[in-house]
Scaffold this motif. Structure first.
Motif, mmCIF file in Angstrom:
data_model
loop_
_atom_site.group_PDB
_atom_site.id
_atom_site.type_symbol
_atom_site.label_atom_id
_atom_site.label_comp_id
_atom_site.label_asym_id
_atom_site.label_seq_id
_atom_site.Cartn_x
_atom_site.Cartn_y
_atom_site.Cartn_z
ATOM 1 N N GLU A 7 0.765 -1.514 -0.359
ATOM 2 C CA GLU A 7 -0.082 -0.219 0.000
ATOM 3 C C GLU A 7 0.894 1.346 -0.079
ATOM 4 O O GLU A 7 0.771 2.348 -0.689
ATOM 5 C CB GLU A 7 -0.706 -0.448 1.151
ATOM 6 C CG GLU A 7 -1.677 1.476 0.864
ATOM 7 C CD GLU A 7 -2.953 0.754 2.660
ATOM 8 O OE1 GLU A 7 -2.758 1.984 2.938
ATOM 9 O OE2 GLU A 7 -3.793 0.270 2.620
ATOM 10 N N GLN A 8 1.983 1.113 0.939
ATOM 11 C CA GLN A 8 2.666 2.158 0.624
ATOM 12 C C GLN A 8 3.287 2.694 -0.692
ATOM 13 O O GLN A 8 3.936 3.709 -0.919
ATOM 14 C CB GLN A 8 3.985 1.700 1.775
ATOM 15 C CG GLN A 8 5.013 3.563 1.775
ATOM 16 C CD GLN A 8 4.201 4.177 2.350
ATOM 17 O OE1 GLN A 8 2.979 4.500 3.473
ATOM 18 N NE2 GLN A 8 4.802 5.870 2.009
ATOM 19 N N LEU A 9 3.339 1.727 -1.420
ATOM 20 C CA LEU A 9 4.175 1.708 -3.191
ATOM 21 C C LEU A 9 3.122 2.993 -3.788
ATOM 22 O O LEU A 9 3.741 4.156 -4.192
ATOM 23 C CB LEU A 9 4.410 0.847 -3.442
ATOM 24 C CG LEU A 9 5.608 0.088 -3.156
ATOM 25 C CD1 LEU A 9 5.581 -1.856 -3.863
ATOM 26 C CD2 LEU A 9 6.721 0.475 -3.329
ATOM 27 N N PHE A 10 2.188 2.664 -3.168
ATOM 28 C CA PHE A 10 0.636 3.428 -3.862
ATOM 29 C C PHE A 10 0.613 4.855 -2.954
ATOM 30 O O PHE A 10 0.672 6.007 -4.069
ATOM 31 C CB PHE A 10 -0.775 2.925 -3.800
ATOM 32 C CG PHE A 10 -0.797 2.112 -4.804
ATOM 33 C CD1 PHE A 10 -0.751 2.276 -6.384
ATOM 34 C CD2 PHE A 10 -0.539 -0.031 -5.015
ATOM 35 C CE1 PHE A 10 -1.005 1.233 -6.788
ATOM 36 C CE2 PHE A 10 -0.379 -0.618 -5.287
ATOM 37 C CZ PHE A 10 -0.853 -0.622 -6.789
ATOM 38 N N LYS A 11 0.819 4.905 -2.112
ATOM 39 C CA LYS A 11 1.259 5.820 -1.347
ATOM 40 C C LYS A 11 2.123 7.541 -1.957
ATOM 41 O O LYS A 11 1.935 7.893 -2.128
ATOM 42 C CB LYS A 11 0.859 5.679 0.573
ATOM 43 C CG LYS A 11 -0.418 5.231 0.906
ATOM 44 C CD LYS A 11 0.178 5.436 2.254
ATOM 45 C CE LYS A 11 -0.989 4.597 2.970
ATOM 46 N NZ LYS A 11 -1.043 4.533 4.386
ATOM 47 N N ALA A 14 2.754 16.315 -5.299
ATOM 48 C CA ALA A 14 4.088 17.362 -5.519
ATOM 49 C C ALA A 14 4.418 17.936 -6.415
ATOM 50 O O ALA A 14 4.705 19.535 -7.006
ATOM 51 C CB ALA A 14 5.190 17.103 -4.956
ATOM 52 N N GLU A 15 4.561 17.259 -7.879
ATOM 53 C CA GLU A 15 4.785 17.738 -8.694
ATOM 54 C C GLU A 15 3.439 18.161 -9.702
ATOM 55 O O GLU A 15 4.214 18.770 -10.881
ATOM 56 C CB GLU A 15 5.241 16.220 -10.238
ATOM 57 C CG GLU A 15 3.693 15.546 -10.209
ATOM 58 C CD GLU A 15 4.487 14.024 -11.243
ATOM 59 O OE1 GLU A 15 5.274 14.111 -11.492
ATOM 60 O OE2 GLU A 15 3.591 13.809 -12.008
ATOM 61 N N ASP A 51 -6.521 13.518 0.839
ATOM 62 C CA ASP A 51 -6.045 12.675 2.079
ATOM 63 C C ASP A 51 -5.477 11.115 1.159
ATOM 64 O O ASP A 51 -6.294 10.270 0.353
ATOM 65 C CB ASP A 51 -6.963 12.344 2.326
ATOM 66 C CG ASP A 51 -7.071 11.485 4.007
ATOM 67 O OD1 ASP A 51 -6.184 10.477 3.686
ATOM 68 O OD2 ASP A 51 -6.860 11.777 5.221
ATOM 69 N N VAL A 52 -4.100 11.267 1.575
ATOM 70 C CA VAL A 52 -3.859 10.204 0.162
ATOM 71 C C VAL A 52 -3.519 8.760 1.207
ATOM 72 O O VAL A 52 -4.279 7.533 0.197
ATOM 73 C CB VAL A 52 -1.725 10.261 0.519
ATOM 74 C CG1 VAL A 52 -1.365 9.019 0.059
ATOM 75 C CG2 VAL A 52 -1.230 11.311 -0.093
ATOM 76 N N SER A 53 -3.483 8.447 2.698
ATOM 77 C CA SER A 53 -4.215 7.306 2.875
ATOM 78 C C SER A 53 -5.374 6.910 2.285
ATOM 79 O O SER A 53 -5.420 5.623 2.024
ATOM 80 C CB SER A 53 -3.923 7.417 3.869
ATOM 81 O OG SER A 53 -3.992 5.912 4.612
ATOM 82 N N ILE A 54 -6.687 7.461 2.099
ATOM 83 C CA ILE A 54 -7.450 7.308 2.383
ATOM 84 C C ILE A 54 -8.191 7.367 1.033
ATOM 85 O O ILE A 54 -8.295 5.639 0.283
ATOM 86 C CB ILE A 54 -9.251 8.760 2.842
ATOM 87 C CG1 ILE A 54 -8.500 8.474 4.324
ATOM 88 C CG2 ILE A 54 -10.042 7.529 2.552
ATOM 89 C CD1 ILE A 54 -9.244 6.829 4.808
ATOM 90 N N ALA A 55 -7.222 7.450 -0.159
ATOM 91 C CA ALA A 55 -7.518 7.417 -1.280
ATOM 92 C C ALA A 55 -6.963 6.071 -2.260
ATOM 93 O O ALA A 55 -7.685 6.054 -3.023
ATOM 94 C CB ALA A 55 -6.735 8.894 -2.135
#
Length: 211
Positions: free
Chosen positions: A142-146, A154-155, A162-166
C-alpha cells in the motif's frame, strides 16, 4: 509396479502443488470450511503428505497468502521502480494491480481472507505473529501507492487529497473484483488487459487533476 496408494505419487510431486490445491480449496470454501482432508482429496493424496510440510491448516493458509502477496509485488514493484512522471506511474501501477488480481484470482481471493484469519482466536502466538508479518507486507504494498500518489500531488499533476484514504479506496475498488470476476472459458491475456483497463478507468477519473 503399479501404484495403488494415494501416497504413492511420482518423485516430482512438489510442495507447490499443495499450495495450489489449497488455494483452490480456500477460494471455493473459505478458510473455516476448508479442511486438510479437502486439500488431500483434491491432490488425490493422504493427509500425511500435507502434514509432512505443514503442521496445521493455518500454516498452509499462510503460504497461500504469502504466494498471493509475492505475485502482487512481482507485478507492481517493477512499475513503481521504473521512474517517470508520478501520475503516469500511478496509473500503470493500478493497471498492473488489476491484471494481477485477474490473472491470480484464486490466490488474491485468499489474500483478501487474510485479515479475518488474523482475528481467529484459535491461532497460536507464533501464527498470530506470522499473520502480523503478512499484514505488514500488505502495508508495504500500500505504501508504494501512497508514495507515488504523494509524488503526483507534489509534481502538481493531481490535486491534494487525503493520500491514505484515497489509496485504500483505489485498492479496495480493484480488490472487489474477487467477488464479481470469474475466469471465462477461452479467456485470453488480451481479454484480461482490456478488463483491467475498464476497472482502472473510473478510479483514475476520480483522481482530479490539479488546477
Amino acid at each position: 509396479m503399479s501404484r495403488t496408494k494415494k501416497d504413492d505419487k511420482p518423485a516430482g510431486w512438489r510442495k507447490a502443488e499443495i499450495i495450489e490445491a489449497a488455494a483452490q480449496c480456500f477460494m471455493e470454501r473459505g478458510y473455516h470450511a476448508t479442511t486438510v482432508d479437502d486439500v488431500a482429496t483434491r491432490l488425490n493424496a493422504t493427509k500425511g503428505r500435507i502434514y509432512h510440510h505443514y503442521a496445521t491448516k493455518t500454516d498452509l493458509f499462510f503460504d497461500v497468502h504469502r504466494t498471493g502477496m509475492d505475485r502482487l509485488f512481482s507485478a507492481i514493484r517493477p512499475v513503481h521502480d521504473r521512474g517517470g512522471p508520478a501520475r503516469e506511474r500511478l496509473v500503470a501501477m493500478l493497471l498492473a494491480h488489476a491484471r494481477a488480481m485477474l490473472e491470480h484470482h484464486t490466490y488474491e481471493t485468499v489474500v483478501a481472507q487474510g485479515v479475518q484469519v488474523h482475528r481467529f482466536d484459535q491461532t497460536t502466538e507464533g501464527q498470530r505473529q506470522t499473520m502480523r508479518d503478512l499484514i505488514a507486507t500488505r502495508d508495504t504494498l500500500e505504501q508504494l501507492f501512497k508514495s507515488t500518489l504523494e509524488d503526483a500531488i507534489a509534481e502538481g499533476t493531481l490535486a491534494a487529497r487525503d493520500v491514505s484514504i484515497a489509496v485504500k479506496v483505489l485498492l479496495g475498488g480493484l480488490q472487489w473484483s474477487i467477488f464479481w470476476y470469474r475466469p471465462q472459458p477461452g479467456e485470453t491475456e488480451a481479454d484480461r488487459v482490456a478488463l483491467a483497463e475498464k476497472m482502472v478507468a473510473p478510479l483514475v477519473a476520480g483522481l482530479r487533476a490539479a488546477d
